[in-house]
Enzyme design. Structure first.
Site, PDB file in Angstrom:
ATOM      1  N   ARG A   1     -11.880  -9.019   8.634  1.00  0.00           N
ATOM      2  CA  ARG A   1     -11.174 -10.230   8.161  1.00  0.00           C
ATOM      3  C   ARG A   1     -10.737 -11.084   9.356  1.00  0.00           C
ATOM      4  NH1 ARG A   1      -7.938  -6.537   3.867  1.00  0.00           N
ATOM      5  NH2 ARG A   1      -9.297  -6.904   2.078  1.00  0.00           N
TER       6      ARG A   1
ATOM      7  N   ASP B   1      -9.671  -4.792   8.178  1.00  0.00           N
ATOM      8  CA  ASP B   1      -8.770  -5.827   8.716  1.00  0.00           C
ATOM      9  C   ASP B   1      -9.459  -6.540   9.894  1.00  0.00           C
ATOM     10  OD1 ASP B   1      -5.692  -4.345   7.946  1.00  0.00           O
ATOM     11  OD2 ASP B   1      -7.594  -3.284   7.874  1.00  0.00           O
TER      12      ASP B   1
ATOM     13  N   ARG C   1       0.840  -1.210   0.000  1.00  0.00           N
ATOM     14  CA  ARG C   1       0.000   0.000   0.000  1.00  0.00           C
ATOM     15  C   ARG C   1       0.870   1.254   0.000  1.00  0.00           C
ATOM     16  NH1 ARG C   1      -2.187  -3.921   3.193  1.00  0.00           N
ATOM     17  NH2 ARG C   1      -4.387  -4.471   2.928  1.00  0.00           N
TER      18      ARG C   1
ATOM     19  N   HIS D   1      -3.221   0.294   8.584  1.00  0.00           N
ATOM     20  CA  HIS D   1      -3.953  -0.601   7.681  1.00  0.00           C
ATOM     21  C   HIS D   1      -2.906  -1.076   6.681  1.00  0.00           C
ATOM     22  CE1 HIS D   1      -6.667  -2.332   4.822  1.00  0.00           C
ATOM     23  NE2 HIS D   1      -6.332  -1.469   3.881  1.00  0.00           N
TER      24      HIS D   1
HETATM   25  N1  LIG Z   1      -8.550   1.317   2.706  1.00  0.00           N
HETATM   26  C1  LIG Z   1      -8.904   0.123   2.277  1.00  0.00           C
HETATM   27  O1  LIG Z   1      -9.234  -0.771   3.089  1.00  0.00           O
HETATM   28  C2  LIG Z   1      -8.921  -0.156   0.820  1.00  0.00           C
HETATM   29  C3  LIG Z   1      -8.400   0.776  -0.038  1.00  0.00           C
HETATM   30  N2  LIG Z   1      -8.368   0.547  -1.378  1.00  0.00           N
HETATM   31  C4  LIG Z   1      -7.793   1.592  -2.196  1.00  0.00           C
HETATM   32  O2  LIG Z   1      -8.829   2.287  -2.887  1.00  0.00           O
HETATM   33  C5  LIG Z   1      -8.257   2.933  -4.042  1.00  0.00           C
HETATM   34  C6  LIG Z   1      -9.152   2.668  -5.259  1.00  0.00           C
HETATM   35  O3  LIG Z   1      -9.099   1.297  -5.618  1.00  0.00           O
HETATM   36  P1  LIG Z   1      -9.963   0.751  -6.859  1.00  0.00           P
HETATM   37  O4  LIG Z   1     -11.323   1.336  -6.784  1.00  0.00           O
HETATM   38  O5  LIG Z   1      -9.793  -0.708  -6.911  1.00  0.00           O
HETATM   39  O6  LIG Z   1      -9.178   1.410  -8.073  1.00  0.00           O
HETATM   40  P2  LIG Z   1      -9.787   1.744  -9.524  1.00  0.00           P
HETATM   41  O7  LIG Z   1      -8.615   1.901 -10.417  1.00  0.00           O
HETATM   42  O8  LIG Z   1     -10.822   0.738  -9.881  1.00  0.00           O
HETATM   43  O9  LIG Z   1     -10.529   3.141  -9.313  1.00  0.00           O
HETATM   44  C7  LIG Z   1      -9.863   4.340  -9.059  1.00  0.00           C
HETATM   45  C8  LIG Z   1     -10.711   5.436  -9.667  1.00  0.00           C
HETATM   46  O10 LIG Z   1     -10.143   6.697  -9.311  1.00  0.00           O
HETATM   47  C9  LIG Z   1     -10.403   7.553 -10.421  1.00  0.00           C
HETATM   48  N3  LIG Z   1      -9.584   8.758 -10.377  1.00  0.00           N
HETATM   49  C10 LIG Z   1      -8.282   8.896 -10.695  1.00  0.00           C
HETATM   50  N4  LIG Z   1      -7.925  10.184 -10.568  1.00  0.00           N
HETATM   51  C11 LIG Z   1      -9.007  10.868 -10.144  1.00  0.00           C
HETATM   52  C12 LIG Z   1      -9.261  12.239  -9.835  1.00  0.00           C
HETATM   53  N5  LIG Z   1      -8.313  13.178  -9.928  1.00  0.00           N
HETATM   54  N6  LIG Z   1     -10.506  12.577  -9.447  1.00  0.00           N
HETATM   55  C13 LIG Z   1     -11.481  11.652  -9.358  1.00  0.00           C
HETATM   56  N7  LIG Z   1     -11.296  10.358  -9.641  1.00  0.00           N
HETATM   57  C14 LIG Z   1     -10.071   9.971 -10.031  1.00  0.00           C
HETATM   58  C15 LIG Z   1     -10.120   6.678 -11.620  1.00  0.00           C
HETATM   59  O11 LIG Z   1     -10.667   7.213 -12.814  1.00  0.00           O
HETATM   60  C16 LIG Z   1     -10.784   5.374 -11.194  1.00  0.00           C
HETATM   61  O12 LIG Z   1     -12.135   5.304 -11.617  1.00  0.00           O
HETATM   62  C17 LIG Z   1      -6.834   2.383  -4.162  1.00  0.00           C
HETATM   63  O13 LIG Z   1      -5.925   3.331  -3.630  1.00  0.00           O
HETATM   64  C18 LIG Z   1      -6.871   1.132  -3.309  1.00  0.00           C
HETATM   65  O14 LIG Z   1      -5.601   0.749  -2.838  1.00  0.00           O
HETATM   66  C19 LIG Z   1      -8.883  -0.593  -1.919  1.00  0.00           C
HETATM   67  C20 LIG Z   1      -9.454  -1.547  -1.107  1.00  0.00           C
HETATM   68  C21 LIG Z   1      -9.484  -1.420   0.334  1.00  0.00           C
HETATM   69  C1  LIG Z   2      -6.438  -3.118  -0.860  1.00  0.00           C
HETATM   70  C2  LIG Z   2      -6.608  -3.026   0.583  1.00  0.00           C
HETATM   71  O1  LIG Z   2      -6.144  -2.110   1.224  1.00  0.00           O
HETATM   72  C3  LIG Z   2      -7.339  -4.065   1.262  1.00  0.00           C
HETATM   73  O2  LIG Z   2      -8.167  -4.765   0.657  1.00  0.00           O
HETATM   74  O3  LIG Z   2      -7.107  -4.253   2.470  1.00  0.00           O
END
Ligand SMILES: NC(=O)C1=CN([C@@H]2O[C@H](COP(=O)(O)OP(=O)(O)OC[C@H]3O[C@@H](n4cnc5c(N)ncnc54)[C@H](O)[C@@H]3O)[C@@H](O)[C@H]2O)C=CC1
Ligand SMILES: CC(=O)C(=O)O
Length: 350
Positions: free
Chosen positions: A185, A182, A122, A209
């Protein structure tokens, strides 16, 4: 971006509704004090859309605004959700690349940004997503100065710190989804092992995280029965190695899902919807979320780091941090996470 085709654009005016409904006599207009609740989701990718659809099915808001940098994808996602209107509680859904549509949000959820490819951590995402946050956070703060900010993009703890700095909001209104996922999970793995319902397992992961998250073994209980104490009473031996294996399995589960399907989405969708419910409905439930952790469990007062601790969430954001007991080893690991994040933040120049 092309606007939704509404009936009025097709020349069908609101007057048509008069053919179906006539106001009752002496009706008063709706009370101006009854505000509509609004959530904005920034980033209409896998995570943003899983969150959006869970929020819709759970009837959490009156208005849902979606923002993304890709106009066609955004409009497609909006229409696809709108077409489910006949099966869902009534929610006004709209979308635009312009942040003006987020105006007067109660809660802004940031999911935009790069995600890990297999093998990446991450923290590897930091520089790319830091640059995005400089674009995203200021307009959100401008259009919704009273909102709660909920950060999901990774690395979530450092980005929550950055969102706090860029927004100028008080720390209780800037929250990271942190180890709420987490902990789910962790509860799933424990419940599966003990053959009980995960909702009856109380167990927290705290700290970062990510790879250095800390499992709070001493606070695990099932149906109110402390697990470690119960094992000891029944003279069932457990080894530290077994506990560490379970913690590692929790940490590795995200990597496994990413390896298998490319990203994680459903669990984070439910996790964030549960946070949204606690915040907007003032549920005062305890969730492990990323918050300004300085001063807790020996974390240096001078280190402004965001890390997950079990916190009470309500309409005002973080209402307080639960006084859970940490063993000296657990507290040491937490401080270690804090030091790592602090060192990373020092290099960012924010
Ligand atoms: N905190 C957590 O527990 C989790 C965090 N994540 C994080 O969430 C984030 C998104 O993951 P996904 O949805 O799978 O990625 P994704 O690639 O499917 O979606 C990201 C989106 O952000 C958009 N984007 C990019 N620049 C932008 C801007 N300036 N303004 C508005 N939108 C913009 C893109 O067009 C895309 O639609 C990642 O950083 C990932 O690591 C993912 C799962 C769990
Ligand atoms: C991608 C991520 O941060 C998660 O699924 O925990």
């Amino acid at each position: 971006m092309k606007k939704t085709t509404s009936l009025s654009e097709l020349g069908i005016t609101d007057d048509i509704s008069k053919a179906f409904f006539r106001p009752i006599q002496s009706a008063a207009p709706p009370s101006p004090s009854k505000r509509r609740t609004k959530i904005s989701v920034i980033g209409a990718g896998n995570v943003g859309m899983a969150i959006a659809q869970t929020i819709l099915t759970q009837d959490l808001v009156d208005e849902l605004a979606l923002v993304d940098a890709k106009p066609d994808k955004l409009r497609g996602e909006m229409l696809d959700l709108q077409h489910a209107a006949a099966f869902l509680p009534r929610t006004r859904i709209f979308a635009d690349t312009d942040y003006a549509i987020t105006a007067s949000s109660d809660l802004c959820i940031i999911t935009a940004g790069a995600r890990q490819i297999p093998g990446e951590s991450r923290l590897d995402l930091l520089q790319r997503n830091l640059d995005l946050f400089r674009i995203i956070v200021p307009p959100l703060a401008k259009y919704s100065p009273e909102a709660l900010l909920l950060v999901v993009s990774n690395p979530v703890d450092v980005l929550t710190y950055i969102a706090w700095k860029l927004s100028g909001f008080p720390p209780n209104r800037v929250i990271g989804s942190g180890t709420n996922l987490d902990s789910s999970r962790f509860r799933f793995l424990l419940a599966d092992h003990l053959e009980v319902n995960a909702q009856d397992v109380q167990a927290y992961m705290v700290g970062e995280h990510g790879d250095s998250s800390v499992a709070l073994w001493s606070s695990i209980s099932v149906g109110g029965v402390p697990v470690l104490g119960s094992l000891e009473r029944h003279q069932i031996e457990y080894e530290e190695g077994v506990l560490e294996k379970i913690r590692k399995a929790v940490v590795e589960s995200a990597y496994e899902v990413i390896q298998l399907k490319g990203y994680t989405s459903w669990a984070i969708g439910y996790s964030v919807a549960s946070l949204a419910r606690s915040l907007l409905r003032d549920q005062r439930r305890i969730h492990p979320v990323s918050l300004l952790a300085k001063g807790f469990h020996g974390i240096d007062e001078g280190k402004e780091v965001f890390l997950s601790l079990p916190a009470q969430l309500g309409r005002g954001g973080v209402l307080g941090v639960a006084s859970v007991h940490l063993t000296e080893e657990e507290a040491k690991r937490l401080r270690c996470s804090a030091d790592t994040l602090w060192e990373i933040q020092q290099k960012l120049g924010i």
